[in-house]
Design a protein around this motif. Structure first.
Motif, PDB file in Angstrom:
ATOM      1  N   TYR A   9       0.871  -1.176   0.000  1.00 52.12           N
ATOM      2  CA  TYR A   9       0.000   0.000   0.000  1.00 52.12           C
ATOM      3  C   TYR A   9       0.905   1.223   0.000  1.00 52.12           C
ATOM      4  CZ  TYR A   9      -3.500  -3.343   1.662  1.00 52.12           C
ATOM      5  OH  TYR A   9      -4.345  -4.411   1.785  1.00 52.12           O
ATOM      6  N   ALA A  10       0.694   2.135  -0.930  1.00 50.97           N
ATOM      7  CA  ALA A  10       1.528   3.332  -0.999  1.00 50.97           C
ATOM      8  C   ALA A  10       0.643   4.564  -1.134  1.00 50.97           C
ATOM      9  CB  ALA A  10       2.492   3.253  -2.173  1.00 50.97           C
ATOM     10  N   MET A  11       1.013   5.606  -0.421  1.00 53.59           N
ATOM     11  CA  MET A  11       0.282   6.873  -0.453  1.00 53.59           C
ATOM     12  C   MET A  11       1.294   7.990  -0.691  1.00 53.59           C
ATOM     13  SD  MET A  11      -2.020   8.597   2.607  1.00 53.59           S
ATOM     14  CE  MET A  11      -3.119   7.192   2.720  1.00 53.59           C
ATOM     15  N   ILE A  12       0.966   8.891  -1.605  1.00 48.86           N
ATOM     16  CA  ILE A  12       1.828  10.030  -1.902  1.00 48.86           C
ATOM     17  C   ILE A  12       1.247  11.264  -1.229  1.00 48.86           C
ATOM     18  CG2 ILE A  12       2.810  11.479  -3.719  1.00 48.86           C
ATOM     19  CD1 ILE A  12       2.299   9.090  -5.649  1.00 48.86           C
ATOM     20  N   THR A  13       2.091  12.000  -0.515  1.00 47.95           N
ATOM     21  CA  THR A  13       1.650  13.258   0.072  1.00 47.95           C
ATOM     22  C   THR A  13       2.544  14.384  -0.440  1.00 47.95           C
ATOM     23  OG1 THR A  13       1.069  14.419   2.116  1.00 47.95           O
ATOM     24  CG2 THR A  13       3.040  13.030   2.183  1.00 47.95           C
ATOM     25  N   ASN A  18      -0.991  18.012   2.164  1.00 46.05           N
ATOM     26  CA  ASN A  18      -0.703  17.278   3.393  1.00 46.05           C
ATOM     27  C   ASN A  18      -1.716  17.529   4.509  1.00 46.05           C
ATOM     28  OD1 ASN A  18       0.102  19.688   4.522  1.00 46.05           O
ATOM     29  ND2 ASN A  18       2.264  19.148   4.665  1.00 46.05           N
ATOM     30  N   HIS A  19      -2.562  18.553   4.400  1.00 48.99           N
ATOM     31  CA  HIS A  19      -3.601  18.758   5.418  1.00 48.99           C
ATOM     32  C   HIS A  19      -4.656  17.656   5.369  1.00 48.99           C
ATOM     33  CE1 HIS A  19      -4.765  21.057   1.829  1.00 48.99           C
ATOM     34  NE2 HIS A  19      -6.001  20.768   2.152  1.00 48.99           N
ATOM     35  N   TYR A  20      -4.719  16.910   4.273  1.00 45.16           N
ATOM     36  CA  TYR A  20      -5.635  15.768   4.179  1.00 45.16           C
ATOM     37  C   TYR A  20      -5.005  14.483   4.714  1.00 45.16           C
ATOM     38  CZ  TYR A  20      -8.024  18.589   0.595  1.00 45.16           C
ATOM     39  OH  TYR A  20      -8.669  19.570  -0.088  1.00 45.16           O
ATOM     40  N   THR A  21      -3.703  14.415   4.690  1.00 48.63           N
ATOM     41  CA  THR A  21      -3.002  13.145   4.880  1.00 48.63           C
ATOM     42  C   THR A  21      -3.263  12.509   6.233  1.00 48.63           C
ATOM     43  OG1 THR A  21      -1.301  13.871   3.337  1.00 48.63           O
ATOM     44  CG2 THR A  21      -0.742  12.022   4.756  1.00 48.63           C
ATOM     45  N   ASN A  22      -3.331  13.277   7.300  1.00 44.29           N
ATOM     46  CA  ASN A  22      -3.535  12.681   8.623  1.00 44.29           C
ATOM     47  C   ASN A  22      -4.856  11.924   8.703  1.00 44.29           C
ATOM     48  OD1 ASN A  22      -1.069  13.428   9.704  1.00 44.29           O
ATOM     49  ND2 ASN A  22      -1.831  15.417  10.356  1.00 44.29           N
ATOM     50  N   VAL A  23      -5.921  12.471   8.126  1.00 50.18           N
ATOM     51  CA  VAL A  23      -7.212  11.768   8.121  1.00 50.18           C
ATOM     52  C   VAL A  23      -7.106  10.497   7.294  1.00 50.18           C
ATOM     53  CG1 VAL A  23      -9.618  11.895   7.341  1.00 50.18           C
ATOM     54  CG2 VAL A  23      -8.584  13.832   8.545  1.00 50.18           C
ATOM     55  N   ALA A  24      -6.464  10.590   6.144  1.00 45.84           N
ATOM     56  CA  ALA A  24      -6.302   9.411   5.298  1.00 45.84           C
ATOM     57  C   ALA A  24      -5.502   8.327   6.030  1.00 45.84           C
ATOM     58  CB  ALA A  24      -5.620   9.785   3.987  1.00 45.84           C
ATOM     59  N   SER A  84      -4.999   7.300  -2.393  1.00 41.94           N
ATOM     60  CA  SER A  84      -5.125   8.746  -2.418  1.00 41.94           C
ATOM     61  C   SER A  84      -5.011   9.268  -0.992  1.00 41.94           C
ATOM     62  CB  SER A  84      -6.483   9.131  -3.022  1.00 41.94           C
ATOM     63  OG  SER A  84      -6.587  10.525  -3.101  1.00 41.94           O
ATOM     64  N   ASN A  85      -4.366  10.399  -0.817  1.00 39.18           N
ATOM     65  CA  ASN A  85      -4.217  10.950   0.531  1.00 39.18           C
ATOM     66  C   ASN A  85      -5.319  11.940   0.881  1.00 39.18           C
ATOM     67  OD1 ASN A  85      -3.320  13.131  -1.099  1.00 39.18           O
ATOM     68  ND2 ASN A  85      -2.096  13.917   0.595  1.00 39.18           N
ATOM     69  N   ASP A  86      -6.332  12.050   0.032  1.00 36.85           N
ATOM     70  CA  ASP A  86      -7.400  13.007   0.319  1.00 36.85           C
ATOM     71  C   ASP A  86      -8.752  12.322   0.483  1.00 36.85           C
ATOM     72  OD1 ASP A  86      -7.815  12.289  -2.311  1.00 36.85           O
ATOM     73  OD2 ASP A  86      -8.006  14.322  -3.067  1.00 36.85           O
ATOM     74  N   VAL A  87      -8.725  11.094   1.015  1.00 37.27           N
ATOM     75  CA  VAL A  87      -9.960  10.357   1.259  1.00 37.27           C
ATOM     76  C   VAL A  87      -9.974   9.841   2.685  1.00 37.27           C
ATOM     77  CG1 VAL A  87     -10.230   9.626  -1.140  1.00 37.27           C
ATOM     78  CG2 VAL A  87      -9.047   8.148   0.459  1.00 37.27           C
ATOM     79  N   ALA A  88     -11.160   9.516   3.156  1.00 32.90           N
ATOM     80  CA  ALA A  88     -11.322   8.806   4.414  1.00 32.90           C
ATOM     81  C   ALA A  88     -11.717   7.376   4.056  1.00 32.90           C
ATOM     82  CB  ALA A  88     -12.391   9.468   5.281  1.00 32.90           C
TER      83      ALA A  88
END
Length: 126
Positions: A9-13, A18-24, A84-88
């Protein structure tokens, strides 16, 4: 023949997202059944250096395609999920995808969906 197990599993920030990344990240780890052979990698594309864990820090920005290709190489035959780093993430989001191998899938959250509500007609205002 090489037997490959586990998933990558890989996520790009990036700095701009990056303000979305913590939730993701939080929802990913709370909603994903990981096995001992699974690996998660966060790609810090702006050298922010603010994330703990298994992080690949790019000293200079790479294109989306280059990051993807690097992760495909790292996957080395494992199932690869580019996140994606902008999803929950919701519980068990990945389970239906694990039924398949050697396929590319696109997350529906990044796609345009057309919904049909029956026969709609535009009318001129009176």
């Amino acid at each position: 023949e090489k037997v490959v197990t586990g998933n990558l599993y890989a996520m790009i920030t990036t700095r701009s997202s990056n303000h979305y990344t913590n939730v993701a990240l939080e929802t990913f780890f709370n909603s994903t059944k990981l096995s001992v052979n699974d690996e998660f990698v966060l790609i810090d594309n702006d050298n922010e250096g603010i994330y703990p864990g298994n992080v690949i820090t790019n000293t200079s920005q790479k294109s989306f395609a280059k990051n993807c290709n690097d992760m495909i190489d790292l996957a080395d035959g494992r199932n690869f999920f580019l996140l994606s780093n902008d999803v929950a993430f919701t519980p068990n989001w990945s389970e239906p995808l694990k039924q398949y191998s050697n396929v590319l899938t696109l997350p529906s959250c990044n796609q345009t969906h057309l919904y049909s509500f029956g026969n709609l007609q535009l009318q001129q205002p009176r």
